[in-house]
Scaffold this motif. Structure first.
Motif, mmCIF file in Angstrom:
data_model
loop_
_atom_site.group_PDB
_atom_site.id
_atom_site.type_symbol
_atom_site.label_atom_id
_atom_site.label_comp_id
_atom_site.label_asym_id
_atom_site.label_seq_id
_atom_site.Cartn_x
_atom_site.Cartn_y
_atom_site.Cartn_z
ATOM 1 N N THR A 1 0.851 -1.179 0.000
ATOM 2 C CA THR A 1 0.000 0.000 0.000
ATOM 3 C C THR A 1 0.890 1.234 0.000
ATOM 4 O O THR A 1 1.719 1.409 0.898
ATOM 5 C CB THR A 1 -0.924 0.017 1.224
ATOM 6 N N GLU B 1 1.212 5.439 -0.314
ATOM 7 C CA GLU B 1 0.529 6.721 -0.167
ATOM 8 C C GLU B 1 1.295 7.790 -0.942
ATOM 9 O O GLU B 1 2.530 7.826 -0.929
ATOM 10 C CB GLU B 1 0.454 7.120 1.307
ATOM 11 N N THR C 1 -4.029 6.755 -3.029
ATOM 12 C CA THR C 1 -3.386 5.538 -2.547
ATOM 13 C C THR C 1 -3.285 4.537 -3.687
ATOM 14 O O THR C 1 -4.224 4.405 -4.486
ATOM 15 C CB THR C 1 -4.192 4.916 -1.387
#
Length: 238
Positions: A196, A198, A203
């Motif tokens: 994941t 950012e 995202t």
């Protein structure tokens, strides 16, 4: 779009694939590879009625077993376009650059290429708005160790006006545990890793299904930039 549209293989194609594989055994591997890809793509692009589609066999492991070498299937999610791809170049260790590993340039017959380092996407060419370059970052470390991790990475994309766009990510990789997946009738024991990342304004989530006993990424879903979007990969052979 450069990739072939989704479709099914015809019965007549099965015999052709076996013949082409036999040609590769006689030393004409490059030619047979290109012809095999052309046959697969031609089958995938031919329009069929619902009744025809129901009567046609899908791609099977028996078909894949007739083909020598490594092949992947890639699909651009937002268009549904697919391609079967072969290795056009390979570099290993120091020859593969500062992050090392096994760097493979996968190519279609119409010269679209996707470059993976140990299964992590680092470059695209021929799709428009391409991924110019990318660091493997925490995803690469996680794939190699089959474990969680975190860190930063930098990627450069080509805008539609060909100007470079630099994106810096802060990423964390979670180990979602063991998972058995099936790719064209073959089961693979894997660990599911999810990265994941950012960045300002959003995202990005990338998924990797890594062989539980080795370095192979059997399946992945990776973001190739704001123009291309997500690309899914399946390792078909060996």
């Amino acid at each position: 779009m450069m990739f072939a549209k989704p479709g099914l293989l015809r019965p007549a194609l099965l015999a052709a694939l076996a013949l082409l594989a036999a040609c590769s055994n006689r030393g004409d591997e490059t030619s047979a590879t290109l012809k095999t890809l052309a046959a697969l793509q031609a089958a995938a692009t031919r329009a069929v009625s619902p009744d025809e589609a129901a009567a046609q066999p899908p791609l099977t492991r028996a078909v894949l077993n007739t083909i020598d070498g490594e092949f992947i299937q890639a699909e651009i999610e937002k268009t549904g376009s697919r391609a079967f791809m072969y290795i056009s170049a390979e570099r290993n260790g120091q020859a593969a650059g500062s992050e090392g590993g096994r760097l493979l340039v996968w190519r279609t017959e119409n010269d679209v290429s996707l470059t993976l380092r140990d299964g992590v996407l680092i470059e695209t060419r021929g799709l428009g708005g391409d991924l110019v370059s990318a660091e493997g970052g925490p995803a690469l470390a996680a794939v190699r160790s089959r474990s969680a991790g975190q860190g930063a990475k930098r990627q450069v994309y080509s805008a539609l006006d060909n100007k470079p766009v630099v994106m810096n990510f802060v990423c964390a990789v979670d180990d979602l545990g063991p998972e058995t997946i099936v790719i064209v009738e073959r089961r693979h024991a894997t660990r599911h890793l999810r990265e994941t990342c950012e960045l300002k304004g959003g995202t990005v989530v990338n998924d990797y299904w890594v062989d539980s006993r080795g370095p192979t990424v059997w399946r992945s879903r990776q973001w190739a930039g704001p123009n291309i979007g997500y690309v899914t990969f399946r390792q078909l052979t060996p």
